[in-house]
Scaffold this active site. Structure first.
Site, PDB file in Angstrom:
ATOM      1  N   SER A  98      -1.031  -3.664  -0.349  1.00 41.10           N
ATOM      2  CA  SER A  98      -2.015  -3.682   0.002  1.00 41.10           C
ATOM      3  C   SER A  98      -2.495  -3.816   1.580  1.00 41.10           C
ATOM      4  O   SER A  98      -1.721  -3.246   2.495  1.00 41.10           O
ATOM      5  CB  SER A  98      -3.773  -4.084  -0.513  1.00 41.10           C
ATOM      6  N   ASP A 213      -4.196   4.726  -8.188  1.00 42.49           N
ATOM      7  CA  ASP A 213      -4.784   3.984  -7.194  1.00 42.49           C
ATOM      8  C   ASP A 213      -5.901   4.362  -6.360  1.00 42.49           C
ATOM      9  O   ASP A 213      -6.093   5.919  -5.169  1.00 42.49           O
ATOM     10  CB  ASP A 213      -4.037   3.849  -6.343  1.00 42.49           C
ATOM     11  N   HIS A 241      -4.812  -0.026  -8.309  1.00 38.36           N
ATOM     12  CA  HIS A 241      -4.193  -0.868  -7.058  1.00 38.36           C
ATOM     13  C   HIS A 241      -3.679  -2.349  -6.975  1.00 38.36           C
ATOM     14  O   HIS A 241      -3.482  -2.779  -6.431  1.00 38.36           O
ATOM     15  CB  HIS A 241      -5.820  -0.763  -6.003  1.00 38.36           C
TER      16      HIS A 241
END
Length: 260
Positions: A98, A213, A241
């Site tokens: 991320s 996601d 995610h």
């Protein structure tokens, strides 16, 4: 073992260093607003397979110091460079999740991939992070009711079912961050991007992304794949995610294969 490394005056980062004698090294950069502990299910497995696994808490998060400033991609990448130089790391795999993926990309461009032989981008917040609408909503929540914001993040993070105890653990990890660093990174995700850095990546790159996601759309993984030479994209069909949680066995096998 865990220890602290000073990255500038008054700022020390916490580093978890598992199996220091391992033949191959993987450096893990966590996502916002979590810590190195998010990689628990990699640290359970990869060291026993012979890998040295290093988890770094960025400034403001986890067990690291929490200054009021320094939350740009440049500064965060510079922090990683100090850790790499202090530990004299060479020929290692850099894995970022991320926002950690965006920091890894900035590190590759700003520091010319110093010491990195392979790059892994896991649901990376790249080339863009949050939309202005999403960021402004999260920023308001972070400054007014941060536990509520963390609950919202938890609810959008996963595709598969998670237990209530797991959800509580995830919440606690996010709440370990400082409120000011949590807010500062939201603004960084809104205002910065790493698009110009992508052509400068010259090492083999593995792009892992959950197709469900809701935080960083899967379409952005295609953009990364097109912009980064020597990259391969591996979709995770049953993940949101966090494929390192939701499909951990497959993820760990892939990491071991790619890291060599």
């Amino acid at each position: 073992m865990g220890y602290y490394i000073s990255v500038e005056s008054g700022v020390k980062l916490y580093v978890e260093d598992l199996n220091p004698g391992g033949q191959k090294t993987i450096v893990f950069l966590h996502g916002w607003p979590l810590s190195h502990k998010q990689f628990e299910y990699q640290f359970n497995v990869l060291p026993s397979m012979g890998y040295r696994c290093i988890g770094i808490d960025w400034r403001g998060f986890g067990q690291s110091d929490k200054p009021v400033s320094g939350y740009t991609y440049d500064r965060l990448a510079d922090d990683i460079r100090v850790v790499v130089d202090t530990l004299q790391l060479r020929d290692f795999t850099l894995a970022g999740h991320s926002t950690g993926g965006a920091i890894a990309i900035r590190y590759m461009a700003r520091h010319h991939g110093h010491g990195v032989s392979r790059l892994v981008l896991i649901d990376a917040a790249a080339p863009r992070g949050f939309t202005e609408e999403t960021a402004n909503h999260l920023l308001a929540e972070a400054l007014q009711d941060r536990p509520k914001m963390m609950r919202e993040v938890t609810e959008t993070f996963f595709f598969q079912y998670i237990s209530e105890p797991f959800s509580d653990w995830f919440m606690q990890m996010g709440m370990q961050a400082a409120s000011w660093s949590t807010a500062a990174i939201i603004m960084t995700l809104r205002d910065e991007n790493v698009a110009a850095d992508l052509p400068q990546i010259a090492v083999p790159t593995l792009i892992v992304h959950g197709i469900h996601d809701k935080v960083i759309p899967f379409a952005q993984a295609h953009e990364l794949h097109q912009a980064i030479r020597h990259s391969q994209l591996v979709p995770f069909s049953y993940s949101g995610h966090g494929p390192f949680w939701e499909e951990r066995d497959r993820f760990n096998q892939l990491m071991a294969q790619f890291a060599g």
